[in-house]
Design an enzyme around this catalytic site. Structure first.
Site, PDB file in Angstrom:
ATOM      1  N   HIS A  77       0.828  -1.212   0.000  1.00 53.33           N
ATOM      2  CA  HIS A  77       0.000   0.000   0.000  1.00 53.33           C
ATOM      3  C   HIS A  77       0.861   1.261   0.000  1.00 53.33           C
ATOM      4  CE1 HIS A  77      -3.230  -2.744   0.836  1.00 53.33           C
ATOM      5  NE2 HIS A  77      -2.726  -3.070   2.002  1.00 53.33           N
TER       6      HIS A  77
ATOM      7  N   HIS B 157      -7.189  -4.521  -0.900  1.00 54.08           N
ATOM      8  CA  HIS B 157      -6.521  -5.789  -1.215  1.00 54.08           C
ATOM      9  C   HIS B 157      -7.226  -6.479  -2.368  1.00 54.08           C
ATOM     10  CE1 HIS B 157      -6.202  -4.946   3.125  1.00 54.08           C
ATOM     11  NE2 HIS B 157      -4.941  -5.182   2.905  1.00 54.08           N
TER      12      HIS B 157
END
Lengths: 331, 331
Positions: free
Chosen positions: A57, A219
């Protein structure tokens, strides 16, 4: 799988090695267990801020370590929670004697591992309070979550709580301001393409060439629904409307508008989305007084974006404006 | 084609509208003809810096408008040179009475259109000097170029010349320092995937799933050769070695190392490349004293990266370190 990597097992370690070498003036990277601190370590007398979560991320969270934001960040494997024996030493390293605030995104693994780490650290005399970020309005419960997921709103929590800690607020006050941000920030995202976890070697999900996923998780978890590819203005409205409604924003209020790229989206497209989101807010009489556009909470090379709105007041605005000096956010 | 856009014909205008709204404190966007200036306009007595080129490389160039860098930027259509009647008014708008330096990437269309614009502006009494950036070592001549292409090294030219102008250097001195950067900066890039120009609607070139293009141009122009997908360390060496050899770097020298993302590459991969490029330089006794890692000169959503090395001396280092306040570069 086309990636600029070597052995998939080495992705996180090699990323951290590059990050450490490029930014030695700002951060220190500890290995075995892996965590990132400010170059100078804990600041005596200041509340320490620690966050962490799965890698993939970036720049979240290590890119937000520095003056005015985090004291330490704990990167797990890609899309995998860091372990308690990584997190607990990071709490220790961030503690300047005034206690530590842990900022945790709401995923089952993160919440559990941070809880265990808090117990370990408190056994060693570190006081830790925890806040859980759950800004994603797309779905209740999800693949890795009980309740709402923590996504791009995390940036606002870390920035504003970081500013409160930096000005000398005590632990209870820093926790309170973080909770106030969490109560007033909402996000919803869209995926145009999937992403590929290096050690998996194939896309996390299948998304046909003519479909997009509204309400995607960071995700690649499923969102609300798949729809045929649409124009940016129509997609932006699908993202912004539930955010505004969940916040119950009314005419005359002031907000921060964050348009976040998922990693593989050109800046031009983020500005196109920003433009429409801002216009929609203004049509409702909501004033966009602060803005952020760029890649802040990504999903590897996923193409897509999220729209985040934070309801502002004078104090939150001042804390947002306070100086910050990290690798990914600086003013 | 999956993009967060509306009508492909509106991409540049809508991007500029979003950019203007998000950054009204820093920039002003003029439309018809389109160009971007600092919010406050020209600075009296300071040399004005103007750059421009096709859109699709964001944040280049508009993201570098601000204190310590550009006074104006001129965005063409995607991958298309801006027109002389866009560029000439930007020269006017950037002129604070001390003349203007035009920073042009070496593409045939850009060079020609800037030349015509210089004639137009000089007829109106604006003195303009031009430097041409040609840092790409991959190929001599290319699809849109006579000689070497201008790529990511442009960031260093704009930053350092911008700092020289900001400290009060006259036009000849700013031009000289820009030429010194150009003489000492080299780049080479790789593409893992192609990119799609919005109005074309399909990828600019075909790149099989198991091949990459070494020496790619920032418009997807062919590079040196295609090879099977390799590890990041091997690819990095293929990019860095010709850069170092072309610069004839020797042990003991100091450099800036820029690892630039092409738009669709995760930050983690850029740090993996940075780590290896830095190690290779250090093996040669070259000291990396300044670093930049991120998306600065992109090719829409292309996955890939470039490695840029700038030979530093005390003055170039000081000018690199000088304060800069733009949307994409700030310290």
């Amino acid at each position: 799988m086309k990636k600029l990597i070597n052995d998939p097992a080495d992705v996180v370690a090699e990323t951290l090695a590059g990050f450490a070498a490029a930014h030695a003036d700002l951060v220190a990277v500890h290995t075995g267990p892996d965590y990132v601190t400010r170059a100078g370590g804990a600041v005596t007398g200041k509340v320490g801020l620690v966050s962490g979560g799965g890698s993939g991320h970036e720049p979240l969270h290590a890119g937000f370590v520095g003056v005015g934001m985090l004291d330490a960040a704990v990167p797990g494997a890609v899309f995998t929670s860091p372990t308690p024996d990584q997190i607990a030493p990071a709490f220790q390293a961030a503690d300047g004697g005034a206690g530590v605030l842990a900022i945790v995104k709401n995923y089952t693994g993160d919440v559990l591992n941070f809880e265990t780490a808090v117990e370990l650290a408190e056994a060693d005399g570190v006081t830790v309070r925890t806040v859980v970020v759950n800004d994603d309005v797309a779905v209740e419960d999800s693949l890795y979550t009980a309740g709402r997921r923590g996504v791009a709103g995390t940036v606002a929590v870390e920035k504003i709580a970081g500013a409160a800690a930096e000005r000398g607020d005590d632990l209870a006050a820093v926790e309170a301001v973080a909770q106030r941000v969490i109560a007033n920030v909402r996000t919803m995202g869209v995926a145009l393409t999937a992403c590929t976890v290096p050690h998996a070697g194939k896309p996390s999900f299948d998304l046909p060439d003519d479909e997009i996923e509204i309400g995607i998780g960071i995700h690649g978890e499923p969102g609300r629904h798949r729809i045929p590819l649409a124009g940016a203005d129509a997609i932006t409205e699908m993202l912004l409307t539930p955010v505004v409604e969940d916040l119950a924003l009314t005419s005359g209020e002031e907000v921060l508008l964050l348009v976040n790229g998922m990693g593989g989206t050109p800046a031009s497209e983020l500005y196109i989305v920003y433009r429409r989101a801002r216009a929609l807010l203004e049509e409702r009489g909501v004033r966009v007084t602060r803005s952020l556009v760029g890649n802040y909470v990504t999903s590897l090379e996923m193409q897509g974006a999220s729209v985040t709105v934070l309801r502002l007041d004078a104090e939150l605005t001042a804390l947002w404006d306070a100086p910050v000096h990290t690798t990914a956010l600086r003013w």
